[in-house]
Design a protein around this motif. Structure first.
Motif, PDB file in Angstrom:
ATOM      1  N   GLU A 108    -109.948  10.101 -18.383  1.00 44.05           N
ATOM      2  CA  GLU A 108    -108.620  10.710 -18.350  1.00 44.05           C
ATOM      3  C   GLU A 108    -107.765  10.411 -19.584  1.00 44.05           C
ATOM      4  O   GLU A 108    -107.089  11.309 -20.093  1.00 44.05           O
ATOM      5  CB  GLU A 108    -107.879  10.304 -17.073  1.00 44.05           C
TER       6      GLU A 108
ATOM      7  N   GLY B 270    -102.025  10.307 -28.036  1.00 41.79           N
ATOM      8  CA  GLY B 270    -101.639  11.681 -27.751  1.00 41.79           C
ATOM      9  C   GLY B 270    -101.401  12.434 -29.038  1.00 41.79           C
ATOM     10  O   GLY B 270    -101.415  11.848 -30.133  1.00 41.79           O
TER      11      GLY B 270
ATOM     12  N   TRP C 217    -106.555  14.537 -24.007  1.00 38.67           N
ATOM     13  CA  TRP C 217    -105.904  15.213 -25.131  1.00 38.67           C
ATOM     14  C   TRP C 217    -106.880  15.494 -26.268  1.00 38.67           C
ATOM     15  O   TRP C 217    -106.756  16.503 -26.976  1.00 38.67           O
ATOM     16  CB  TRP C 217    -104.719  14.386 -25.635  1.00 38.67           C
TER      17      TRP C 217
ATOM     18  N   GLU D   1    -104.323  21.236 -17.812  1.00 38.19           N
ATOM     19  CA  GLU D   1    -103.755  19.928 -17.536  1.00 38.19           C
ATOM     20  C   GLU D   1    -103.232  19.275 -18.824  1.00 38.19           C
ATOM     21  O   GLU D   1    -102.171  18.643 -18.828  1.00 38.19           O
ATOM     22  CB  GLU D   1    -104.806  19.025 -16.881  1.00 38.19           C
ATOM     23  N   ALA D   2    -103.970  19.447 -19.921  1.00 35.78           N
ATOM     24  CA  ALA D   2    -103.528  18.868 -21.191  1.00 35.78           C
ATOM     25  C   ALA D   2    -102.227  19.515 -21.659  1.00 35.78           C
ATOM     26  O   ALA D   2    -101.332  18.831 -22.175  1.00 35.78           O
ATOM     27  CB  ALA D   2    -104.613  19.023 -22.244  1.00 35.78           C
ATOM     28  N   ASN D   3    -102.120  20.837 -21.511  1.00 35.42           N
ATOM     29  CA  ASN D   3    -100.874  21.506 -21.878  1.00 35.42           C
ATOM     30  C   ASN D   3     -99.700  20.978 -21.057  1.00 35.42           C
ATOM     31  O   ASN D   3     -98.594  20.778 -21.580  1.00 35.42           O
ATOM     32  CB  ASN D   3    -101.008  23.013 -21.667  1.00 35.42           C
ATOM     33  N   ARG D   4     -99.937  20.764 -19.775  1.00 31.65           N
ATOM     34  CA  ARG D   4     -98.881  20.261 -18.904  1.00 31.65           C
ATOM     35  C   ARG D   4     -98.485  18.831 -19.294  1.00 31.65           C
ATOM     36  O   ARG D   4     -97.302  18.484 -19.326  1.00 31.65           O
ATOM     37  CB  ARG D   4     -99.350  20.291 -17.447  1.00 31.65           C
ATOM     38  N   ARG D   5     -99.505  18.024 -19.624  1.00 30.10           N
ATOM     39  CA  ARG D   5     -99.258  16.601 -19.860  1.00 30.10           C
ATOM     40  C   ARG D   5     -98.708  16.323 -21.259  1.00 30.10           C
ATOM     41  O   ARG D   5     -97.842  15.453 -21.433  1.00 30.10           O
ATOM     42  CB  ARG D   5    -100.561  15.835 -19.651  1.00 30.10           C
ATOM     43  N   TYR D   6     -99.203  17.057 -22.261  1.00 25.50           N
ATOM     44  CA  TYR D   6     -98.865  16.729 -23.641  1.00 25.50           C
ATOM     45  C   TYR D   6     -98.022  17.792 -24.342  1.00 25.50           C
ATOM     46  O   TYR D   6     -97.408  17.502 -25.370  1.00 25.50           O
ATOM     47  CB  TYR D   6    -100.142  16.490 -24.455  1.00 25.50           C
TER      48      TYR D   6
ATOM     49  N   GLU E 132    -109.159  21.652 -17.696  1.00 28.37           N
ATOM     50  CA  GLU E 132    -108.781  20.530 -18.560  1.00 28.37           C
ATOM     51  C   GLU E 132    -107.727  20.959 -19.588  1.00 28.37           C
ATOM     52  O   GLU E 132    -106.831  20.179 -19.925  1.00 28.37           O
ATOM     53  CB  GLU E 132    -110.018  19.977 -19.280  1.00 28.37           C
TER      54      GLU E 132
END
Length: 358
Positions: free
Chosen positions: A151, A216, A155, A176-181, A173
């Motif tokens: 996890e 990140g 990024w 989720e990366a767009n949402r997180r970073y 994936e």
């Protein structure tokens, strides 16, 4: 040692994890694992994922970027590795070719390009043939699950997806990366990471250094690390060269459009990609006579969904072409040819005036 080809099926992430775990059982733990990877955003991200996962699991490993004019299946690479003591080799984003990278050394090849053969002494984990096709960085991220919690490395997988234009392919994936970073932060990081390998020096070391120590995409772009300044300088250099090359008008004959220029920067893929959108039905070839002395490097692109450029180049392969010719994707490929072979190739395409001095 028999070569094995592995293609993910129903649950690709889990299938890849299991295949990688099984392949690692063949590796020795008393010598370092050598990680070989391409020097673009996808290859560098795959290297960073694998290196960080191996470190977390207590493996000894070292990284070797495969850069300008290099190929892991070449005689030069075999000579470089001949005296090394290695527990195994993992090659990422470098194609799938016949032969051994180093005979007798257990090897895993992680890649998503169209294979041109079956490597010896290797387990091949490929995304080719899947729909959508996972990038090498995403395959590496799935592999990392066999070693540690992947996890924190999400990024890095996202950077490779963006770098190889698979951002909109539908991988969860990426969402989720767009949402997180943040989508913008990820895209800006990719733009910077790709710049050094396109510059004349072709040194992707600073890019990899950022990926190995960052948490990140903002660690790549913010300037908190000194390598970011190197990336920005490289980006400015490439932009100036690209601006000049964009002024070269294409020559079009027989369904092929040729744009030839002379630059020390690796801008031929960018030029071909830009003209691809304007010459949608043609095979677009951007040829660079200045990238590497003694060679003509070219990128081929097409906007025709029915055109297979791998087959197109294979049918026109000159006699002296080597491992640097005609691998990649069906609509995005290219190669490098020495002058006599370039001259034969380009004359057969109907551009005899574009021959170069031998």
């Amino acid at each position: 040692m028999q070569a094995l080809r592995y293609e993910p099926m129903a649950d690709p992430a889990e299938d890849v994890r299991r295949a990688f775990a099984e392949a690692l059982r063949r590796f020795g733990r008393n010598a370092p694992v050598l990680l070989l990877g391409h020097f673009d955003a996808d290859g560098l991200s795959a290297l960073a994922v694998l290196k960080r996962a191996l470190d977390a699991a207590g493996w000894d490993s070292r990284v070797r970027i495969v850069g300008k004019g290099e190929n892991p299946w070449s005689a030069e690479m075999r000579a470089e590795l001949a005296g090394e003591t290695l527990g195994g080799i993992i090659a990422a984003d470098l194609g799938v070719r016949p032969g051994a990278i180093r005979a007798g050394t257990p090897t895993v090849v992680i890649d998503h390009h169209v294979p041109t053969g079956t490597p010896a002494d290797a387990v091949v984990i490929t995304g080719a043939g899947m729909e959508p096709i996972p990038t090498s960085s995403l395959l590496a991220y799935w592999c990392a699950g066999a070693l540690a919690d992947p996890e924190p490395l999400l990024w890095l997988a996202a950077l490779g997806l963006i770098g190889d234009m698979a951002e909109g392919a539908g991988f969860p994936e990426m969402d989720e990366a767009n949402r997180r970073y943040g989508k913008t932060a990820l895209r800006e990081a990719v733009s910077l990471l790709n710049a050094p390998r396109r510059a004349a020096a072709a040194d992707a070391g600073p890019s990899l250094a950022l990926l190995l120590k960052g948490d990140g995409p903002k660690d790549v772009t913010s300037g908190v690390h000194p390598e970011t300044a190197i990336l920005r300088a490289a980006k400015a250099e490439v932009a100036a060269e690209l601006d000049a090359a964009k002024r070269v008008a294409p020559k079009s004959r027989g369904g092929v459009s040729l744009i030839r220029f002379h630059s020390p920067c690796q801008i031929h893929p960018l030029v071909a990609q830009q003209w691809r959108g304007r010459l949608k039905r043609d095979v677009v070839i951007a040829a660079n006579t200045g990238y590497r002395p003694g060679w003509v490097h070219f990128a081929a692109r097409t906007g025709d969904p029915d055109r297979d450029l791998i087959a197109f180049l294979a049918e026109r392969r000159p006699a002296g072409a080597d491992e640097h010719y005609g691998s990649g994707h069906r609509q995005a490929t290219g190669g490098a040819l020495r002058p006599p072979d370039w001259n034969a190739f380009i004359s057969a395409l109907g551009f005899p005036e574009e021959q170069v001095p031998a």
